[in-house]
Design an enzyme around this catalytic site. Structure first.
Site, short mmCIF file in Angstrom:
data_model
loop_
_atom_site.label_atom_id
_atom_site.label_comp_id
_atom_site.label_asym_id
_atom_site.label_seq_id
_atom_site.Cartn_x
_atom_site.Cartn_y
_atom_site.Cartn_z
N ASP A 245 47.02 -49.85 34.22
CA ASP A 245 46.00 -49.29 35.09
C ASP A 245 46.35 -49.63 36.54
OD1 ASP A 245 45.41 -51.98 35.33
OD2 ASP A 245 43.56 -51.87 34.17
N CYS B 207 44.30 -53.84 5.46
CA CYS B 207 45.02 -54.59 6.47
C CYS B 207 45.44 -55.95 5.93
CB CYS B 207 44.18 -54.75 7.74
SG CYS B 207 42.90 -56.03 7.67
N ASP C 165 41.35 -46.39 25.45
CA ASP C 165 41.63 -47.83 25.46
C ASP C 165 40.33 -48.58 25.66
OD1 ASP C 165 41.57 -49.54 28.30
OD2 ASP C 165 41.48 -47.37 28.56
N CYS D 128 42.43 -58.36 5.28
CA CYS D 128 41.59 -58.06 4.12
C CYS D 128 42.33 -58.28 2.80
CB CYS D 128 41.07 -56.63 4.21
SG CYS D 128 39.80 -56.41 5.50
N HIS E 228 42.00 -57.57 12.36
CA HIS E 228 41.24 -56.60 11.55
C HIS E 228 40.61 -55.52 12.42
CE1 HIS E 228 38.49 -54.90 8.59
NE2 HIS E 228 37.59 -54.95 9.55
N CYS F 196 39.46 -51.67 3.20
CA CYS F 196 40.51 -51.86 4.20
C CYS F 196 41.74 -52.50 3.57
CB CYS F 196 40.00 -52.73 5.35
SG CYS F 196 41.21 -53.04 6.65
#
Length: 379
Positions: free
Chosen positions: A94, A308, A268, A311, A337, A306
């Protein structure tokens, strides 16, 4: 050839959402996408390998903070931000404008730039369009942002008109000062608050300058969600169809879906890692506060739907214990997560666009997540 190129793959027949690819000097990524925020040249508690495992193609870093510490000169000497932080995929920086306007209580806006005080030690500082370009050229990001004025919400139409005019003038100065257009793309930022005519003016001003991409600024600053969606509906039609569209500072699941439906390609937000530090998690069934007593003996995963790393390997009970004990590993697990959840959500959004069913997906997701319930808790 420009450093940044947008390729439109498909438009959803049900909603008009865009599936595309953004090509950068450090690789390509599919859109719509969510960009994890690495303010200080790191996404908090995450290793670059973690982000790659989530298939993140681009992350965001902060010009203002890196300018103050360690300094853009040090990062330039290291070979640029990619080498400094060991990230070989795309980076967006930015302009530093939002931080100047939000972190400093003592600031003075002039045509030349903004006088303000360093939020860490009180030193007097000055940031101009030219200085913002110099810093970002040193950082070597793939996508740079023009220096704009970030007006407060709400603001009067008179103030907003003056702000839009100044942002347009600053945008042209940024283009003139940009020293590396061959390997760094510079995006303009459309402002104008909730005023349709000012958004149209801002977009026309910036499009006439020929940026390789455009951002929508001045949203997610306290306005209701319906106002944000209305502004997106009348702003994105003014933006070129052959260039990427970036909605700044937005990261809640509902807004990612609603923004995609309204033609946005890139998002974002610090939201997923910020709430993770307090033990708040996103799940397929809605918001979960892991510190709750009901999780003390729950040896199941955060989200049974999930897949991931967290998890698959750790229980709610263990993560609750870590967060309550203020262990850093707990924050790492909750951050992982939440970031994975949003990255996976955007994969589902892209697949729904391919199948021309993003509107149906929105209804299904909102129902399961709990957005349709009275007094539903959001972030």
């Amino acid at each position: 050839m420009t450093a940044i190129r947008y390729e439109l793959i498909k438009t959803c027949k049900q909603t008009g959402a865009r599936l595309g690819i953004v090509h950068t000097p450090h690789g390509s990524f599919e859109t719509p996408t969510f960009m994890p925020v690495g303010t200080q040249a790191t996404v908090k508690t995450m290793a670059p390998e973690d982000l790659k495992a989530m298939d993140s193609g681009i992350i965001l870093s902060n010009t203002y903070h890196l300018w103050l510490r360690p300094g853009n000169d040090i990062i330039k000497e290291a070979g640029g931000l990619h080498k400094f932080m060991n990230w070989d995929r795309a980076i967006l920086t930015d302009s530093g404008g939002f931080q100047v306007f939000s972190l400093s209580e003592f600031r003075k806006i002039e045509e030349e730039g903004v006088h303000f005080r360093n939020h860490m030690n009180g030193d007097k500082m000055f940031l101009s369009p030219e200085k913002a370009m110099e810093i970002q050229n040193d950082l070597g990001s793939d996508i740079m942002m023009a220096f704009d004025e970030c007006p407060p919400f709400p603001a009067t139409r008179e103030y907003m008109k003056s702000s839009v005019d100044r942002t347009s003038r600053w945008a042209e100065r940024c283009l003139n000062a940009h020293a590396r257009p061959a390997d760094q793309g510079l995006f303009g930022i459309i402002q104008g608050g909730e005023f349709e005519d000012l958004r149209r003016q801002s977009a026309a001003d910036l499009v006439s300058l020929g940026f390789p991409g455009y951002a929508i600024g001045g949203l997610s600053v306290g306005e209701p969600k319906d106002v944000m969606n209305r502004v997106l509906e009348f702003t994105t039609p003014f933006m070129p169809a052959d260039k990427p569209r970036y909605l700044m500072g937005v990261g809640s699941p509902d807004s990612l879906i609603d923004g995609s439906i309204r033609g946005v390609d890139m998002f974002d937000c610090v939201l997923p890692t910020r709430i993770a530090r307090n033990g708040t998690l996103m799940t397929s069934n809605g918001r979960l506060v892991i510190k709750g007593a009901q999780n003390a003996r729950d040896f199941g995963p955060i989200d049974e739907n999930c897949d991931c790393y967290v998890c698959k390997n750790y229980s709610r009970a263990y993560i609750r214990h870590l967060i309550k004990a203020e262990e850093t590993f707990g924050i790492r697990l909750t951050s992982y997560h939440n970031l994975y959840f949003l990255m996976n959500l955007m994969k589902q959004v892209r697949q729904a666009i391919r199948e021309d069913r993003l509107g149906d997906f929105r209804e299904e997701f909102f129902e399961q997540y709990g957005y349709n319930k009275p007094n539903a808790k959001n972030f």
